[in-house]
Scaffold this motif. Structure first.
Motif, PDB file in Angstrom:
ATOM      1  N   ASP A   6       0.836  -1.199   0.000  1.00 60.25           N
ATOM      2  CA  ASP A   6       0.000   0.000   0.000  1.00 60.25           C
ATOM      3  C   ASP A   6       0.873   1.251   0.000  1.00 60.25           C
ATOM      4  OD1 ASP A   6      -2.279  -1.510  -0.015  1.00 60.25           O
ATOM      5  OD2 ASP A   6      -2.858  -1.064   2.047  1.00 60.25           O
ATOM      6  N   ARG A   7       2.015   1.200   0.703  1.00 62.60           N
ATOM      7  CA  ARG A   7       2.914   2.347   0.740  1.00 62.60           C
ATOM      8  C   ARG A   7       3.374   2.721  -0.674  1.00 62.60           C
ATOM      9  NH1 ARG A   7       7.574   0.657   1.970  1.00 62.60           N
ATOM     10  NH2 ARG A   7       9.029   1.929   0.818  1.00 62.60           N
ATOM     11  N   LEU A   8       3.728   1.712  -1.467  1.00 60.38           N
ATOM     12  CA  LEU A   8       4.123   1.971  -2.851  1.00 60.38           C
ATOM     13  C   LEU A   8       2.937   2.469  -3.683  1.00 60.38           C
ATOM     14  CD1 LEU A   8       6.546  -0.982  -3.654  1.00 60.38           C
ATOM     15  CD2 LEU A   8       7.101   1.446  -3.481  1.00 60.38           C
ATOM     16  N   ALA A   9       1.758   1.919  -3.435  1.00 56.94           N
ATOM     17  CA  ALA A   9       0.561   2.365  -4.161  1.00 56.94           C
ATOM     18  C   ALA A   9       0.288   3.838  -3.883  1.00 56.94           C
ATOM     19  CB  ALA A   9      -0.645   1.511  -3.782  1.00 56.94           C
ATOM     20  N   VAL A  10       0.464   4.251  -2.627  1.00 63.45           N
ATOM     21  CA  VAL A  10       0.286   5.667  -2.263  1.00 63.45           C
ATOM     22  C   VAL A  10       1.309   6.520  -3.008  1.00 63.45           C
ATOM     23  CG1 VAL A  10       0.537   7.324  -0.368  1.00 63.45           C
ATOM     24  CG2 VAL A  10      -0.801   5.239  -0.024  1.00 63.45           C
ATOM     25  N   GLN A  11       2.557   6.079  -3.030  1.00 59.71           N
ATOM     26  CA  GLN A  11       3.604   6.834  -3.732  1.00 59.71           C
ATOM     27  C   GLN A  11       3.345   6.883  -5.241  1.00 59.71           C
ATOM     28  OE1 GLN A  11       7.217   4.825  -2.684  1.00 59.71           O
ATOM     29  NE2 GLN A  11       7.444   5.919  -0.754  1.00 59.71           N
ATOM     30  N   ASP A  12       2.976   5.748  -5.818  1.00 62.78           N
ATOM     31  CA  ASP A  12       2.807   5.662  -7.269  1.00 62.78           C
ATOM     32  C   ASP A  12       1.580   6.403  -7.785  1.00 62.78           C
ATOM     33  OD1 ASP A  12       5.112   4.140  -7.441  1.00 62.78           O
ATOM     34  OD2 ASP A  12       4.049   2.230  -7.600  1.00 62.78           O
ATOM     35  N   THR A  13       0.515   6.444  -6.986  1.00 60.27           N
ATOM     36  CA  THR A  13      -0.736   7.055  -7.444  1.00 60.27           C
ATOM     37  C   THR A  13      -0.945   8.477  -6.939  1.00 60.27           C
ATOM     38  OG1 THR A  13      -2.021   6.224  -5.566  1.00 60.27           O
ATOM     39  CG2 THR A  13      -1.910   4.815  -7.542  1.00 60.27           C
ATOM     40  N   GLY A  14      -0.317   8.815  -5.812  1.00 63.37           N
ATOM     41  CA  GLY A  14      -0.552  10.115  -5.201  1.00 63.37           C
ATOM     42  C   GLY A  14      -1.856  10.165  -4.420  1.00 63.37           C
ATOM     43  N   MET A  15      -2.494   9.023  -4.222  1.00 67.56           N
ATOM     44  CA  MET A  15      -3.750   8.964  -3.475  1.00 67.56           C
ATOM     45  C   MET A  15      -3.460   8.619  -2.016  1.00 67.56           C
ATOM     46  SD  MET A  15      -6.327   7.106  -6.251  1.00 67.56           S
ATOM     47  CE  MET A  15      -5.548   5.514  -6.218  1.00 67.56           C
ATOM     48  N   THR A  16      -4.420   8.859  -1.149  1.00 68.38           N
ATOM     49  CA  THR A  16      -4.261   8.506   0.257  1.00 68.38           C
ATOM     50  C   THR A  16      -4.440   6.999   0.441  1.00 68.38           C
ATOM     51  OG1 THR A  16      -6.606   8.736   0.800  1.00 68.38           O
ATOM     52  CG2 THR A  16      -5.235  10.738   0.963  1.00 68.38           C
ATOM     53  N   GLN A  17      -3.996   6.510   1.591  1.00 71.05           N
ATOM     54  CA  GLN A  17      -4.146   5.078   1.866  1.00 71.05           C
ATOM     55  C   GLN A  17      -5.620   4.684   1.931  1.00 71.05           C
ATOM     56  OE1 GLN A  17      -1.585   3.704   4.915  1.00 71.05           O
ATOM     57  NE2 GLN A  17      -2.112   1.564   4.629  1.00 71.05           N
ATOM     58  N   LYS A  18      -6.454   5.553   2.482  1.00 74.34           N
ATOM     59  CA  LYS A  18      -7.889   5.283   2.548  1.00 74.34           C
ATOM     60  C   LYS A  18      -8.486   5.156   1.140  1.00 74.34           C
ATOM     61  CE  LYS A  18     -12.113   7.056   4.656  1.00 74.34           C
ATOM     62  NZ  LYS A  18     -12.683   8.098   5.514  1.00 74.34           N
ATOM     63  N   THR A  19      -8.058   6.033   0.229  1.00 71.91           N
ATOM     64  CA  THR A  19      -8.545   5.979  -1.154  1.00 71.91           C
ATOM     65  C   THR A  19      -8.048   4.707  -1.842  1.00 71.91           C
ATOM     66  OG1 THR A  19      -8.613   8.386  -1.242  1.00 71.91           O
ATOM     67  CG2 THR A  19      -8.643   7.221  -3.358  1.00 71.91           C
ATOM     68  N   ILE A  20      -6.812   4.302  -1.564  1.00 70.71           N
ATOM     69  CA  ILE A  20      -6.271   3.051  -2.115  1.00 70.71           C
ATOM     70  C   ILE A  20      -7.134   1.876  -1.670  1.00 70.71           C
ATOM     71  CG2 ILE A  20      -4.324   1.424  -2.028  1.00 70.71           C
ATOM     72  CD1 ILE A  20      -3.694   3.846  -3.764  1.00 70.71           C
ATOM     73  N   HIS A  21      -7.484   1.823  -0.403  1.00 75.84           N
ATOM     74  CA  HIS A  21      -8.313   0.724   0.126  1.00 75.84           C
ATOM     75  C   HIS A  21      -9.672   0.694  -0.562  1.00 75.84           C
ATOM     76  CE1 HIS A  21      -6.010  -0.042   4.102  1.00 75.84           C
ATOM     77  NE2 HIS A  21      -5.204   0.441   3.182  1.00 75.84           N
ATOM     78  N   ARG A  22     -10.271   1.860  -0.700  1.00 69.73           N
ATOM     79  CA  ARG A  22     -11.593   1.954  -1.340  1.00 69.73           C
ATOM     80  C   ARG A  22     -11.505   1.545  -2.817  1.00 69.73           C
ATOM     81  NH1 ARG A  22     -12.987   6.639   0.955  1.00 69.73           N
ATOM     82  NH2 ARG A  22     -11.975   7.859  -0.673  1.00 69.73           N
ATOM     83  N   ALA A  23     -10.482   2.018  -3.509  1.00 71.75           N
ATOM     84  CA  ALA A  23     -10.310   1.696  -4.934  1.00 71.75           C
ATOM     85  C   ALA A  23     -10.046   0.200  -5.116  1.00 71.75           C
ATOM     86  CB  ALA A  23      -9.159   2.515  -5.516  1.00 71.75           C
ATOM     87  N   ARG A  24      -9.208  -0.371  -4.249  1.00 76.65           N
ATOM     88  CA  ARG A  24      -8.908  -1.805  -4.335  1.00 76.65           C
ATOM     89  C   ARG A  24     -10.176  -2.638  -4.114  1.00 76.65           C
ATOM     90  NH1 ARG A  24      -4.481  -2.599  -0.955  1.00 76.65           N
ATOM     91  NH2 ARG A  24      -5.909  -2.505   0.796  1.00 76.65           N
ATOM     92  N   ARG A  25     -10.976  -2.251  -3.133  1.00 74.78           N
ATOM     93  CA  ARG A  25     -12.230  -2.964  -2.860  1.00 74.78           C
ATOM     94  C   ARG A  25     -13.150  -2.926  -4.084  1.00 74.78           C
ATOM     95  NH1 ARG A  25     -13.290  -0.964   1.871  1.00 74.78           N
ATOM     96  NH2 ARG A  25     -14.337   0.884   1.077  1.00 74.78           N
ATOM     97  N   GLU A  26     -13.211  -1.774  -4.737  1.00 76.22           N
ATOM     98  CA  GLU A  26     -14.032  -1.641  -5.942  1.00 76.22           C
ATOM     99  C   GLU A  26     -13.521  -2.555  -7.059  1.00 76.22           C
ATOM    100  OE1 GLU A  26     -15.339   1.744  -9.207  1.00 76.22           O
ATOM    101  OE2 GLU A  26     -14.499   2.405  -7.295  1.00 76.22           O
ATOM    102  N   LEU A  27     -12.208  -2.593  -7.255  1.00 73.08           N
ATOM    103  CA  LEU A  27     -11.632  -3.445  -8.304  1.00 73.08           C
ATOM    104  C   LEU A  27     -11.887  -4.928  -8.026  1.00 73.08           C
ATOM    105  CD1 LEU A  27      -8.230  -1.611  -8.894  1.00 73.08           C
ATOM    106  CD2 LEU A  27     -10.268  -1.569 -10.364  1.00 73.08           C
ATOM    107  N   ILE A  28     -11.844  -5.303  -6.770  1.00 72.52           N
ATOM    108  CA  ILE A  28     -12.126  -6.697  -6.386  1.00 72.52           C
ATOM    109  C   ILE A  28     -13.596  -7.009  -6.664  1.00 72.52           C
ATOM    110  CG2 ILE A  28     -12.313  -8.285  -4.428  1.00 72.52           C
ATOM    111  CD1 ILE A  28      -9.821  -6.754  -3.252  1.00 72.52           C
ATOM    112  N   GLU A  29     -14.493  -6.112  -6.240  1.00 70.40           N
ATOM    113  CA  GLU A  29     -15.933  -6.324  -6.446  1.00 70.40           C
ATOM    114  C   GLU A  29     -16.296  -6.417  -7.926  1.00 70.40           C
ATOM    115  OE1 GLU A  29     -17.732  -3.091  -4.321  1.00 70.40           O
ATOM    116  OE2 GLU A  29     -17.352  -4.005  -2.362  1.00 70.40           O
TER     117      GLU A  29
END
Length: 96
Positions: free
Chosen positions: A49-72
């Motif tokens: 997640d730390r790399l995802a935050v760095q690579d996307t510029g999004m917050t960790q909370k947004t990463i979690h929400r986006a990942r959940r959406e992609l899984i669903e």
């Protein structure tokens, strides 16, 4: 000839399904999916997640929400690491 037409038809159906999923996906999830697609060209890969935050510029909370959406939406599979700082396992279910 018939086999080629069937293959083309299946490919068109897969492309349509991909476009349909993309149209119904939030911008944050799309951004994460593009980064994951770039990182995971081989299929399965580890990523934090730390790399995802760095690579996307999004917050960790947004990463979690986006990942959940992609899984669903069936676009990725995710096996979280149970240890802090250890990368989680991702697998792309559709490729671009």
């Amino acid at each position: 000839m018939v086999a080629n037409q069937e293959e083309e038809s299946q490919e068109e159906e897969m492309n349509y399904e991909f476009v349909k999923r993309i149209k119904e996906t939030s911008p944050s999830a799309l951004k994460l999916f593009l980064i994951l697609s770039w990182k995971g060209r081989e299929g399965e890969f580890c990523y934090t997640d730390r790399l995802a935050v760095q690579d996307t510029g999004m917050t960790q909370k947004t990463i979690h929400r986006a990942r959940r959406e992609l899984i669903e939406k069936g676009m990725i599979e995710y096996a979280p690491s149970r240890k802090r700082g250890v990368p989680s396992l991702y697998r792309l279910k559709i490729t671009i």
